[in-house]
Design an enzyme around this catalytic site. Structure first.
Site, PDB file in Angstrom:
ATOM      1  N   LYS A 135     -14.394   8.443  -5.390  1.00 37.25           N
ATOM      2  CA  LYS A 135     -15.715   8.776  -4.844  1.00 37.25           C
ATOM      3  C   LYS A 135     -16.179  10.141  -5.338  1.00 37.25           C
ATOM      4  O   LYS A 135     -17.346  10.324  -5.688  1.00 37.25           O
ATOM      5  CB  LYS A 135     -15.653   8.827  -3.308  1.00 37.25           C
ATOM      6  CG  LYS A 135     -15.236   7.549  -2.624  1.00 37.25           C
ATOM      7  CD  LYS A 135     -14.913   7.843  -1.147  1.00 37.25           C
ATOM      8  CE  LYS A 135     -14.121   6.727  -0.514  1.00 37.25           C
ATOM      9  NZ  LYS A 135     -13.521   7.145   0.774  1.00 37.25           N
ATOM     10  N   THR A 167      -8.542   6.656  -3.001  1.00 37.82           N
ATOM     11  CA  THR A 167      -9.884   6.200  -3.344  1.00 37.82           C
ATOM     12  C   THR A 167     -10.875   7.353  -3.183  1.00 37.82           C
ATOM     13  O   THR A 167     -11.937   7.339  -3.805  1.00 37.82           O
ATOM     14  CB  THR A 167     -10.335   5.029  -2.444  1.00 37.82           C
ATOM     15  OG1 THR A 167     -10.101   5.375  -1.070  1.00 37.82           O
ATOM     16  CG2 THR A 167      -9.588   3.753  -2.788  1.00 37.82           C
ATOM     17  N   LYS A 205      -9.267  14.012   3.439  1.00 33.63           N
ATOM     18  CA  LYS A 205      -8.361  12.861   3.526  1.00 33.63           C
ATOM     19  C   LYS A 205      -7.531  13.045   4.780  1.00 33.63           C
ATOM     20  O   LYS A 205      -7.577  14.111   5.397  1.00 33.63           O
ATOM     21  CB  LYS A 205      -7.461  12.783   2.293  1.00 33.63           C
ATOM     22  CG  LYS A 205      -6.791  14.122   1.936  1.00 33.63           C
ATOM     23  CD  LYS A 205      -6.008  14.068   0.642  1.00 33.63           C
ATOM     24  CE  LYS A 205      -6.870  14.061  -0.597  1.00 33.63           C
ATOM     25  NZ  LYS A 205      -6.862  12.768  -1.273  1.00 33.63           N
ATOM     26  N   ARG A 206      -6.786  12.022   5.172  1.00 35.76           N
ATOM     27  CA  ARG A 206      -5.908  12.202   6.321  1.00 35.76           C
ATOM     28  C   ARG A 206      -4.952  13.364   6.075  1.00 35.76           C
ATOM     29  O   ARG A 206      -4.576  13.655   4.942  1.00 35.76           O
ATOM     30  CB  ARG A 206      -5.118  10.921   6.587  1.00 35.76           C
ATOM     31  CG  ARG A 206      -5.945   9.840   7.256  1.00 35.76           C
ATOM     32  CD  ARG A 206      -6.436  10.278   8.625  1.00 35.76           C
ATOM     33  NE  ARG A 206      -5.354  10.338   9.583  1.00 35.76           N
ATOM     34  CZ  ARG A 206      -5.158   9.456  10.555  1.00 35.76           C
ATOM     35  NH1 ARG A 206      -6.001   8.448  10.731  1.00 35.76           N
ATOM     36  NH2 ARG A 206      -4.141   9.596  11.383  1.00 35.76           N
ATOM     37  N   HIS A 216       0.793  -1.230   0.000  1.00 36.97           N
ATOM     38  CA  HIS A 216       0.000   0.000   0.000  1.00 36.97           C
ATOM     39  C   HIS A 216       0.816   1.267   0.000  1.00 36.97           C
ATOM     40  O   HIS A 216       0.248   2.363  -0.012  1.00 36.97           O
ATOM     41  CB  HIS A 216      -0.936   0.029   1.211  1.00 36.97           C
ATOM     42  CG  HIS A 216      -2.163  -0.790   1.033  1.00 36.97           C
ATOM     43  ND1 HIS A 216      -3.312  -0.296   0.465  1.00 36.97           N
ATOM     44  CD2 HIS A 216      -2.411  -2.096   1.305  1.00 36.97           C
ATOM     45  CE1 HIS A 216      -4.226  -1.244   0.420  1.00 36.97           C
ATOM     46  NE2 HIS A 216      -3.698  -2.351   0.923  1.00 36.97           N
ATOM     47  N   LYS A 224       0.251  14.627   1.174  1.00 34.80           N
ATOM     48  CA  LYS A 224      -1.058  14.899   0.560  1.00 34.80           C
ATOM     49  C   LYS A 224      -1.233  16.392   0.267  1.00 34.80           C
ATOM     50  O   LYS A 224      -2.152  16.802  -0.436  1.00 34.80           O
ATOM     51  CB  LYS A 224      -2.182  14.374   1.456  1.00 34.80           C
ATOM     52  CG  LYS A 224      -2.245  12.835   1.503  1.00 34.80           C
ATOM     53  CD  LYS A 224      -3.299  12.365   2.491  1.00 34.80           C
ATOM     54  CE  LYS A 224      -3.379  10.854   2.629  1.00 34.80           C
ATOM     55  NZ  LYS A 224      -4.184  10.204   1.600  1.00 34.80           N
TER      56      LYS A 224
HETATM   57  C1  PLP Z   1     -12.237   7.267   1.130  1.00 33.48           C
HETATM   58  C2  PLP Z   1     -11.816   7.672   2.470  1.00 33.48           C
HETATM   59  C3  PLP Z   1     -10.463   7.893   2.748  1.00 33.48           C
HETATM   60  C4  PLP Z   1      -9.389   7.795   1.683  1.00 33.48           C
HETATM   61  O1  PLP Z   1      -9.291   9.051   1.052  1.00 33.48           O
HETATM   62  P1  PLP Z   1      -8.022   9.425   0.158  1.00 33.48           P
HETATM   63  O2  PLP Z   1      -8.393  10.759  -0.404  1.00 33.48           O
HETATM   64  O3  PLP Z   1      -7.936   8.376  -0.909  1.00 33.48           O
HETATM   65  O4  PLP Z   1      -6.852   9.463   1.046  1.00 33.48           O
HETATM   66  C5  PLP Z   1     -10.104   8.279   4.022  1.00 33.48           C
HETATM   67  N1  PLP Z   1     -11.012   8.430   4.994  1.00 33.48           N
HETATM   68  C6  PLP Z   1     -12.325   8.239   4.762  1.00 33.48           C
HETATM   69  C7  PLP Z   1     -13.289   8.455   5.874  1.00 33.48           C
HETATM   70  C8  PLP Z   1     -12.769   7.849   3.498  1.00 33.48           C
HETATM   71  O5  PLP Z   1     -14.076   7.654   3.297  1.00 33.48           O
END
Ligand code: PLP
Length: 858
Positions: A697, A693, A588-589, A397, A594
């Site tokens: 979305k 991911t 995101k985190r 990952h 990032k």
């Molecule tokens: C999808 C999702 C992530 C991953 O987001 P990235 O932008 O791909 O880092 C992290 N936290 C939550 C709550 C999510 O739904």
């Protein structure tokens, strides 16, 4: 056919009109349940049965009536009503797997970021609409009950959410699979913001109970730690190794049903909870110190107490290794027991079991399976190894060095002495193979060893995972290429056939159907309902692109979602945002790679432009991000975003810009934000985001991506078309090249007057007048090594954002791009990803579950 009406004792109390209505409904159950009646009408799908179930659970399971029931009681009554309706499918599914002795797939993951289950389960059962009506008739609002459910936050971010999406897809496709993980008593911490700073609170998600899980103490598994190993003679004149452990805890499984979308398949997620072992009780309590004994008992139960809150970071703590081994040992024991029930020996183990490692967190499973096969079942090494490698697959990952797990050999020796011996033996045989292939290359042998030499020796978990698996995959094309070219290059040289790519995906059930019902309904109207499980059908939306009415309805849906989010922002943050402004989302985190800070620097630039009297397009910047509690730089970035927000939102002369940092980012909050997004910020330093991911979305919900050529962004851009994606920034190879040139942030500042102004404003203490140096640590890193290329990429990012403004001004064109994003991201369904895993790695095929022949219930 058991008729729910005939079975309903209240039937005689219906009015004639009701009876007519019910008679009509009686013949309109959802198509997929037709011919598959539940064996007991108590769990029927008829509205009368649904109402009765809800009332009964409120009364008999919660001991409440309508006056005393709290909203949480009602949520639980509804959840139990839904769970009851999964039970026949669940037991039948498990029985079918057993009877047909199918090959099983096991997904081992230290994290499952599930979020809420109620809507997903009601939709899986196709009773969401019925319950909305039924509850409405009782004067209750289903959406309000949904809000009562706490998120199951048993994960940090993308990795844990991927595992949750996979569970949904595996069940929907009908694959005979199980999820295995840890039932953390405290999930990811709750984030509250005080004075712009993140403060962490314990996530007591189980405080009021969890209606979805079923505890199965009868399947508890003992797990050993510590002690030493001994060679004892065996009957055949050789010897066997016995592990004399010094400590034992018990793993108690809690099962959660994972329902396939409108299918008969209900799979199991089995999470392990730690309890003190019985032998432990016995010894300590007999020693006479009762209070001390209780204290020690508590100590062994801490194993499953709390999720480590680090995303993409390895902290190397003993308790973390204990957690990993704990859930792996329980899971392997479970898998082996299940296999042993129907097989006389282990010669078909790999033929009957596929075990996927979600990152290296469960990689100790390779040594554990070897230990069980050799020590407990007396298999010769070669036979055990063949079954082990045949069963395991490993998903990588991350390439980030700080995230790669390495455990001190000394810790391993103390906690898992037998496993260290096995790892040494795996390593000895493996390095022999490397030396045979490269007799002259000692450097290569050192690089590939499972043991990293140095002043403290470490076990390299990624190397163990690769050597013990027949498949190694990355999670996006670029990432998988970098795994082969850089991270695991020597292994790729040796075993090229093991390496493959599986680009991540997300479940469209949660991330479109459930979270954006208005858009989902519009899609269904245009392409029919099958897109929910057949992602290819989304493409058919393209046929409607020239229909202005369709485009206007997409616009209306987005507008309504933005109005709804604006209301939440007003309520929770007391910030008024304009739904006509661009909703620009980065959720995101919080991590330097990032680059939330790059986004924030750009906001400062826009603020300065406004001050200069330049016209800018009104924009609302929405952030959601948790920082690891020990990650100081990330926490300071959160404070910086709040400091910028304070200035920007408070400026009375300029109203076009708003910054909203929404606290406690989590799955249920993502479900509110994503449908309202116009712009999706996917701006990681190229080469550092394995896949992402969130990017998928947001595109699925019609947001246009501002992104770098990183992770799955590259594939999303290919899919939606480059004209429907805002690209900027250095490539992964350029980033690597700059590193070599010792690039400094100052160089970029000198070359860009706008960037210089931004940096000078921050440096002057403008955003922190009470303590001017507050943000100096951020500037120091930027102006020095600029490790994440934020300043190096600033100018390109800023130019790209001007393109966004221009594009947004052309409303028709923007809406078309938005629609094309929705229509063309079908391949990022986790159904596609999971089908690829099943075909290429697991060798699994869907199993039909027939509810027709009712099982004996006694
Ligand atoms: C999808 C999702 C992530 C991953 O987001 P990235 O932008 O791909 O880092 C992290 N936290 C939550 C709550 C999510 O739904």
């Amino acid at each position: 056919m058991a008729n729910p009406i005939d079975a309903d004792p209240n039937r005689q109390r219906e009015t004639p009109a009701q009876r007519d209505g019910n008679a009509q409904q009686r013949d309109t159950p959802a198509a997929f349940f037709r011919g598959n009646p539940a064996p007991d009408a108590r769990t029927g799908m008829h509205p009368i049965a649904l109402r009765r179930a809800f009332a009964d659970h409120l009364h008999y399971s919660r001991a409440r009536e309508s006056m005393s029931a709290t909203p949480f009681d009602r949520y639980v009554a509804l959840a139990l009503s839904a769970r009851d309706r999964l039970v026949d499918r669940w037991t039948k599914t498990q029985h079918t797997y057993y009877e047909q002795d199918v090959k099983r797939g096991y997904y081992l993951s230290a994290e499952f970021l599930l979020g809420r289950a109620l809507v997903a389960n009601l939709q899986a059962l196709d009773i969401y609409d019925s319950y909305k009506t039924v509850l409405g008739e009782l004067g209750l609002d289903l959406d309000e009950l949904v809000e009562q459910e706490p998120d199951a936050g048993l994960g940090n971010g993308g990795l844990g959410r991927l595992a949750a999406c996979f569970l949904d897809s595996m069940a929907t496709i009908g694959l005979p699979t199980y999820g295995y993980g840890i039932r953390y008593e405290f999930g990811i911490f709750e984030q509250v913001i005080r004075d712009g700073y993140q403060v962490e609170r314990a996530d007591e998600w189980l405080r009021f109970g969890n209606p979805w899980e079923i505890e199965r103490p009868e399947h508890a598994v003992p797990v050993s730690f510590g002690g030493y190993t001994e060679r004892v003679p065996d009957k055949r004149g050789g010897f066997r190794v016995v592990w004399r452990h010094s400590e034992q805890v018990i793993g108690v499984p809690f099962d959660t049903p994972i329902a396939g979308y409108q299918s008969n398949t209900v799979n199991t997620l089995r999470l392990w909870s730690a309890r003190a072992g019985e032998e432990f009780d016995f010894e300590l309590f007999n020693a006479g110190d009762y209070v001390h004994a209780v204290h020690e008992k508590n100590q062994s139960e801490v194993i499953s107490k709390v999720l480590y809150p680090n995303d993409n970071f390895d902290k190397g703590k003993e308790l973390r290794l204990r957690q990993e081994y704990f859930f792996v040992a329980c899971s392997i024991a479970d898998i082996v027991n299940r296999y042993n029930r129907v097989h006389p020996d282990f010669s078909r183990f790999a033929e009957k079991n596929a075990i996927q490692l979600n990152d290296t967190h469960p990689a100790i499973a390779i040594a554990e399976l070897m230990r069980v096969l050799i020590d407990d079942h007396l298999l010769p090494w070669e036979d055990a190894w063949k079954q082990t490698v045949g069963a395991f697959g490993y998903t990588n990952h991350t390439l980030l060095p700080e995230a790669l797990e390495r455990w001190p050999v000394a810790l391993f020796e103390r906690l898992l002495p037998r496993h260290l011996e096995i790892i040494y033996e795996i390593n000895r045989r493996f390095l022999r193979e490397v030396m045979d292939a490269h007799p002259q290359d000692q450097d290569r042998v050192a690089r590939m060893s499972l043991i990293e030499e140095g002043h403290e020796r470490h076990v390299r978990m990624a190397h163990l995972a690769v050597v013990g698996s027949h498949s190694v995959n990355g999670v996006a094309k670029l990432h998988s290429e970098l795994v082969k070219r850089d991270l695991l290059r020597d292994f790729y040289d040796l075993w090229p056939e093991r390496f493959n790519n599986k680009t991540n995906g997300v479940t469209f059930r949660r991330w479109l159907l459930a979270c954006n019902p208005a858009l989902a309904a519009l899609v269904t109207e245009k392409v029919g309902p099958k897109w929910v499980t057949e992602f290819e059908r989304l493409r058919e939306l393209e046929r409607h692109l020239d229909d202005p009415e369709f485009i206007e309805r997409i616009a209306a849906v987005k507008r309504a979602n933005k109005v709804a989010l604006a209301k939440v922002i007003a309520q929770e943050l007391d910030i008024n945002v304009d739904p006509s402004s661009i909703f620009d989302v980065q959720i995101k985190r919080l991590h330097e790679y990032k680059r939330q800070l790059l986004n924030a620097l750009h906001i400062v630039a826009l603020y300065l432009r406004q001050k200069r009297g330049e016209q800018i397009t009104p924009r609302t910047f929405i952030f959601g991000a948790k920082a690891a509690p020990g990650y100081r730089q990330a926490k300071l970035i959160i404070k910086f975003i709040h400091a910028v927000a304070y200035v920007v939102n408070g400026d009375r002369r300029h109203t076009g810009l708003r910054v909203a940092f929404m606290p406690n980012y989590r799955v249920s909050l993502a479900e509110r934000i994503i449908p309202a997004a116009d712009v999706s910020e996917q701006i990681s330093t190229a080469g550092m985001e394995a896949s992402g991911t969130g990017n998928m979305k947001l595109a699925l919900n019609g947001a246009l991506t501002v992104g770098t050529l990183d992770g799955a962004n590259i594939e999303i851009r290919d899919a939606v078309g480059p004209e429907n994606f805002f690209l900027f920034g250095l490539t992964a190879d350029e980033v690597i090249a700059r590193r070599g040139e010792h690039f400094e942030g100052r160089t970029a500042v000198a070359a860009d007057p706008e960037l210089r102004e931004v940096i000078e404003l921050i440096s002057s203490g403008f955003f922190s007048p009470e303590y001017r140096e507050l943000f100096q640590p951020l500037l120091d890193r930027l102006l020095g090594r600029d490790e994440y290329m934020m300043l190096a990429d600033f100018k390109a990012y800023s130019a790209c954002q001007r393109e966004v403004e221009a594009a947004y001004a052309d409303r028709q064109s923007w809406l078309r791009k938005s629609a094309l994003n929705i229509a063309r991201v079908g391949e990022f369904s986790s159904d596609r990803t999971v089908r690829e895993y099943a075909r290429d790695i697991w060798g699994l095929t869907p199993v039909e579950i027939d509810l027709g022949a009712a099982m004996s219930l006694v």
